[in-house]
Design an enzyme around this catalytic site. Structure first.
Site, mmCIF file in Angstrom:
data_model
loop_
_atom_site.group_PDB
_atom_site.id
_atom_site.type_symbol
_atom_site.label_atom_id
_atom_site.label_comp_id
_atom_site.label_asym_id
_atom_site.label_seq_id
_atom_site.Cartn_x
_atom_site.Cartn_y
_atom_site.Cartn_z
ATOM 1 N N GLY A 243 26.111 -19.755 58.617
ATOM 2 C CA GLY A 243 27.116 -19.455 59.356
ATOM 3 C C GLY A 243 28.156 -20.559 59.395
ATOM 4 C CB SER A 244 31.571 -20.922 60.868
ATOM 5 O OG SER A 244 31.066 -20.921 62.342
ATOM 6 C CB VAL A 247 28.844 -20.916 65.193
ATOM 7 C CG1 VAL A 247 27.521 -19.996 65.944
ATOM 8 C CG2 VAL A 247 29.911 -19.774 65.316
ATOM 9 N N GLY A 248 27.399 -23.536 64.286
ATOM 10 C CA GLY A 248 26.325 -24.283 63.827
ATOM 11 C C GLY A 248 26.352 -25.517 64.641
ATOM 12 C CD GLU A 265 24.121 -22.828 53.513
ATOM 13 O OE1 GLU A 265 25.012 -23.572 53.355
ATOM 14 O OE2 GLU A 265 24.254 -21.476 53.586
#
EC number: 1.2.1.3
Length: 512
Positions: A243-244, A247-248, A265
């Site tokens: 994801g982004s 958020v990661g 990732e």
């Protein structure tokens, strides 16, 4: 529309679908209904009765029990289940690829390619099931043997993004299965029907082989019911999140606070360097596919091209001519190159980024507007944009998940590499050149700082055999390929004394 109804029937998609599966059994859920709409035409495809937090906890309990059984199955026999999953996916490649295209918006050929990735990773994981190898070391103590080995880890939580509705799950799940882990999948709430279809396909294999409930589980829901709970769950030793970067970072913190593991990732800001010695036709084709493929919604999408000043105008004009000929429209129409963005929110983000390009002094060379056609009225179709910018612009430093391509000029190889690396992200990179000294420099320690670096191919479209992932704000994870399987297992060092004495390490004397 009848054709899509036939596809849904083939894949077991009903008008209303339960949001919880333990691999062999679908369980009725009590959450609110969520409707999946196609960005291709705005049509409501089907509904999902969302899983709740209580449903999730039941799945985790089932998965914990399944792990106790699954880890005892010999690895090659686990690989045999993966082999059968790959064969089953082959049977459903066409309808599943069509659903991926319709629910997500990527063109039909990319939908088929995504399912092929699932098949390929199954083949890879089958071989991996017979190569979960350790190493032997020579002990400093006489009549001692040392070695390390790998054991199954437990529950692997896979949280996937909308842009690859099925492949990302397979990258993780098939390796995890071969490693003796069990998997709980939380897909993006924007593409839940694809995940439900996959579990319908896989369920037949699991049932035929009497695989216990909980080896492969699905929690189809939104953040309304399952927010950060999965990331904070101590029952899950490994979270694989795609994801982004924003958020990661939160995922990494929450998992790290409980000393769990995470494979992250995240975003990319991928560049292609085009040198004077390059094959420009090859570079052009790779750049356009990388920039507009999946409508610019890949983490490996080409975001920036760095053109040497001696070929700048020539290559730029070629690029613009190709863009003018791009066919935009329904992703299921095979003559089209570009489908819709995932939703109207993605379109809004795209247009805001273009306005920011202009505000910072950039020049729009082509595109950047709504695509107006009677057949494309979902509000998700845009004209891919090419913009002339400087690398230091704030908007250029960000990842815009849309078909927005930046053109940047350079004069020397040192400058090109410096510009290339001067972004927070570090996923994929490429150089087009026939000069051996340039290409080797780009691949050296002082060249690209990305997890993936290519010569004379684009940034997008990685093979499953190579470790996939990137550095810096991309998160450092490697979720598949090469020796990435080690992340899905726990490592153990073993020492065996087969003598009658007890010598201590480092020659320590200790007599009692």
């Amino acid at each position: 529309m009848q054709e899509m109804k036939d596809v849904l029937k083939t894949l077991g998609i009903k008008d209303v679908n339960p949001g919880l599966c333990t691999g062999t059994k679908w369980i009725d859920t009590t959450g609110d209904k969520l409707t999946s709409y196609s960005p291709a035409d705005g049509t409501a495809i089907a509904e999902i009765q969302q899983a709740t937090l209580e449903d999730y906890r039941k799945v985790i309990d089932t998965a914990k029990g399944a792990f106790k059984v699954w880890k005892k199955v010999p690895a090659p026999k686990r690989g045999e289940i993966v082999r059968q999953i790959g064969l089953e996916l082959r049977k459903y490649k066409e309808p599943l690829g069509r659903l991926v295209s319709y629910e997500m918006g990527k063109i039909y050929q990319e939908g088929l390619g995504e399912v092929q990735e699932m098949i390929d990773i199954c083949d890879f994981a089958v071989g991996q099931s017979r190569q979960l190898y350790g190493f032997t070391m020579h002990s400093e103590r006489a009549e001692h043997r040392m070695y390390d080995q790998y054991h199954s880890l437990g529950i692997v939580g896979v949280v996937s993004a909308f842009n690859f509705p099925v492949a990302v799950w397979a990258w993780n799940a098939m390796i995890a299965l071969a490693a003796g882990d069990v998997v709980v999948w939380k897909p993006s709430s924007k593409v839940l029907l694809c995940a439900i279809a996959v579990h319908n396909i896989v369920a037949d294999v699991l049932k035929r082989n009497d695989i216990p409930e909980g080896v492969l589980s699905l929690v189809a829901t939104s953040s309304k019911y399952l927010g950060d709970d999965m990331f904070s769950d101590k029952n899950i030793p490994l979270i694989s999140f795609t994801g982004s970067t924003r958020v990661g970072k939160k995922v990494g913190r929450l998992v790290g606070e409980r000393l769990g593991r995470s494979i992250l990732e995240l975003g990319g800001n991928n560049a292609v360097i085009v040198t004077p010695t390059s094959n420009q036709d090859m570079a052009l084709r790779a750049i356009v596919f990388g920039a507009v493929g999946t409508t610019g919604q890949r983490c490996t999408s080409t975001r920036r091209i760095l053109l040497h000043d001696s070929i700048y105008e020539e290559f730029k004009n070629k690029l613009l001519n190709v863009y003018k000929g791009l066919k935009i429209g329904n992703p299921l129409d095979e003559k089209n190159h570009v489908g819709p963005l995932i939703d109207k929110g993605a379109s809004d983000t795209y247009f805001k980024a273009i306005e920011k390009v202009k505000a910072e002094g950039g020049k729009i060379l082509f595109g950047g507007e709504v695509y107006k056609d009677a057949s494309c009225a979902s509000g998700c179709y845009v004209v891919p944009c090419v913009a002339e910018v400087e690398n230091h612009y704030e908007i250029v430093q960000e990842e815009t998940f849309a078909p927005l391509l930046y053109v940047i000029k350079y004069s020397t190889l040192d400058e090109a590499i410096e510009l290339h690396n001067a972004v927070p992200q570090g996923l994929s990179s490429a150089m087009f050149s026939t000069n051996l000294l340039e290409t080797e420099r780009f691949l050296s320690n002082e060249g690209s700082d990305c997890g993936i670096a290519n010569i004379n191919i684009g940034t997008s479209g990685a093979e499953i055999g190579g470790a996939f992932g990137g550095e810096k704000d991309t998160g450092g994870g490697r979720e598949s390929g090469s020796d990435a399987w080690k992340a899905y297992m726990r490592r153990q060092t073993n020492t065996i004394n087969y003598g009658s004495e007890l010598p201590l390490a480092q020659g320590i004397e200790f007599n009692v």
